[in-house]
Design an enzyme around this catalytic site. Structure first.
Site, short mmCIF file in Angstrom:
data_model
loop_
_atom_site.label_atom_id
_atom_site.label_comp_id
_atom_site.label_asym_id
_atom_site.label_seq_id
_atom_site.Cartn_x
_atom_site.Cartn_y
_atom_site.Cartn_z
CB CYS A 1 -0.93 0.03 1.21
SG CYS A 1 -1.91 1.56 1.23
CB ILE B 1 1.08 -4.09 -10.13
CG1 ILE B 1 0.16 -3.35 -11.08
CG2 ILE B 1 2.19 -4.80 -10.90
CD1 ILE B 1 0.81 -2.26 -11.92
#
Lengths: 302, 258
Positions: A130, A191
């Site tokens: 993240c 991704i």
């Protein structure tokens, strides 16, 4: 009717289509629009040990063929998920996978341990990618040593399927994939978003409160496809591809590049029923080309 | 309320002036039930720079004619494409989204609806809804000049209309909060929608006078159904999605510096 069943790591999916974390809520937000149990798997919103308020507004900027977000893992914490959300999703006949994130390795371990015994959660997606949190998140996923360490420790604590979500914001994503494979990941998904930025020239200010955010949508698809192709050749564990998939043709490109499954993210915002259309479209493609099973086209790039 | 993804047909696209159009949509099927304050998410086709849907307030619903009205202000290419739609063309919507304005228990309550610019859109539907249910209300509408005051004849069907313009070309000169109506009148509930500085000024007036007040926010959003968490506003309960917990909030719930 081709066979769309696919096993990915320890997961048994009725089709290779999953919805990406942070783009499909807990699934139930979408049940007015479709039968969500038709989806192969639903990866629910990033979940952390404790309640997180996320970043201040504005958290989103529309960009050419995509969007930047900086939500920052807003969620009510794993205990709230177990007590209040799990009962509402556990009877949905699909794989409900929890995306797990943390600021420290201990956070990841405790959160994963708490999810271990939920009968209807067959796996977690470990979010070491993240870009929108100050601590943890992507920091774990951008070096082989820290990625390996967090996967090793969570692997010891968590018995079910362990999918690890990789960051594209690295020099060589294959190295990271190999590092987490070596520590026991059952699969890798890639991704996550690409770090980006948007500026309002009239106001001479960044649009996002956090200045930078994660780019998703069709703008990132060629990069995602290239990375999935590279990683599929670098590891033996299954790869789940995502990044800008808007339709069945996009999904098939990822599967041909070597993905055993795909995730649909940003496209859910434009068409809430897109995942069903992708499932049907993959089936049509297999029929049209005379393939009996989805497994016939994984990595079948000529 | 159940949400739908529907293809609606453009029955009429009325250009109000060079900035605004009124899009009247219909369907061969009966339109779903909608409440004032709710909005729709419009998918814009043929606009390469418009990737996400556009949230648009429900301006008015005519169930007898099976019509949904959307008031569109041209802001960028997406809204421009909407204003160029031709009769018979199809528009894909997620509908209806969000919460709604609340109704007071007392039918004799003094109600004021304050709108600015394109923010007047949901107030027309609210005015019609109130009148149908036996309430009476007043409208206070503001704009930069008379070209920004829209649908005045429509508003007059549902209550008294007061206006302000910054250049004095219609009604009283100044901002809505400077209108003489607000001196001495006591309202029980104010509903407001418009530019944020205007809504904050209205909220400030309401706070000072101890008046109950609901505002309709228009944060930028992606999904419109509470899954992306992009459109949040800071409230006494933490970050809440404007698309599902709003767009209507009581000002006591918002952490506005006013």
């Amino acid at each position: 009717m081709a066979n769309l069943n696919i096993n990915i790591g320890k997961l048994q999916l009725k089709n290779p289509v999953l919805t990406a974390s942070g783009t499909f809520g807990y699934g139930t937000e979408y049940s007015d629009f479709m039968d969500i149990s038709r989806i192969g798997g639903i990866i629910v919103k990033g979940t952390t040990l404790r309640d997180r308020q996320g970043n201040p507004y504005p958290r989103m900027a529309e960009t050419p063929s995509g969007m930047l977000n900086a939500v920052g893992l807003q969620n009510k914490g794993v205990d709230y998920f177990i007590e209040n959300i799990y009962p509402t999703v556990k009877d949905v006949d699909t794989n409900i996978i929890v995306n797990v994130s943390g600021s420290t390795i201990e956070d990841y371990i405790i959160t994963a341990e708490k999810l271990n015994d939920l009968d209807r959660i067959p796996g977690i997606e470990l979010n070491i990618s993240c870009p929108n949190v100050k601590e943890g998140g992507m920091a774990f996923g951008t070096s082989c040593i820290s990625a390996a360490e967090v996967v090793k420790r969570v692997r010891r604590a968590y018995k079910n399927d362990l999918m690890v979500k990789l960051s594209p914001n690295v020099t060589d994503i294959s190295e990271i994939a190999r590092a987490v494979e070596a520590e026991g990941a059952d699969s890798v998904s890639l991704i996550n978003t690409l770090l980006g930025m948007a500026i309002d020239s009239e106001k001479r200010r960044p649009i996002l409160s956090t200045i930078t955010g994660g780019l998703s949508g069709p703008a990132v698809k060629p990069i995602a496809l290239r990375m999935v192709w590279q990683v599929a050749q670098a590891v033996k564990i299954p790869v789940i591809g995502l990044g800008g998939i808007m339709n069945a043709a996009d999904a098939i490109e990822f599967i041909l590049a070597g993905a055993s499954g795909i995730q649909i993210g940003t496209a859910n915002f434009i068409d809430p029923t897109v995942s069903i259309k992708v499932i049907d479209g993959i089936n049509d493609y297999l029929d049209r080309h005379g393939f009996k099973s989805i497994t016939d086209i994984i990595g079948a790039l000529e | 309320m159940k949400k739908f993804m529907l293809d609606l047909i453009v029955k009429k696209n009325e250009t109000l002036n060079n900035q605004y159009s009124l899009l009247i949509l219909t369907s061969p099927e009966k339109l779903p039930e909608m409440l004032p304050g709710q909005f729709v998410e419009v998918r814009v086709d043929n606009s390469p720079s418009t990737f996400l849907r556009r949230p648009i307030s429900i301006n008015y619903v005519d169930y007898e004619k099976n019509e949904l009205w959307l008031l569109i202000q041209i802001v960028g290419d997406g809204t421009r494409k909407m204003c160029e739609l031709k009769e018979g063309e199809v528009l894909n919507l997620l509908i209806p989204l969000g919460n709604s304005f609340s109704l007071p228990e007392n039918k004799a309550a003094k109600l004021l609806l304050v709108g600015g610019g394109v923010g007047i859109a949901p107030l027309l539907f609210m005015g019609s809804y109130l009148k149908e249910r036996g309430y009476s209300c007043s409208f206070l509408l503001g704009g930069r000049s008379k070209d920004n005051l829209l649908q005045l004849c429509e508003f007059e069907r549902f209550g008294d209309v007061y206006t302000t313009t910054e250049d004095g070309s219609h009604g009283e000169r100044g901002f809505v909060t400077q209108h003489s109506l607000l001196n001495g009148s006591n309202f029980d509930l104010i509903y407001t929608c418009g530019p944020t500085p205007m809504m904050k000024a209205v909220a400030s007036y309401a706070t000072k006078t101890g008046t109950n007040c609901e505002v309709s926010l228009e944060n930028t959003m992606a999904c419109g159904i509470g899954s992306c968490l992009c459109c949040v506003t800071d409230t006494t309960e933490g970050h809440l999605c404007v698309c599902t917990e709003g767009p209507v909030f009581n000002i006591t719930k918002l952490k506005w510096q006013i």
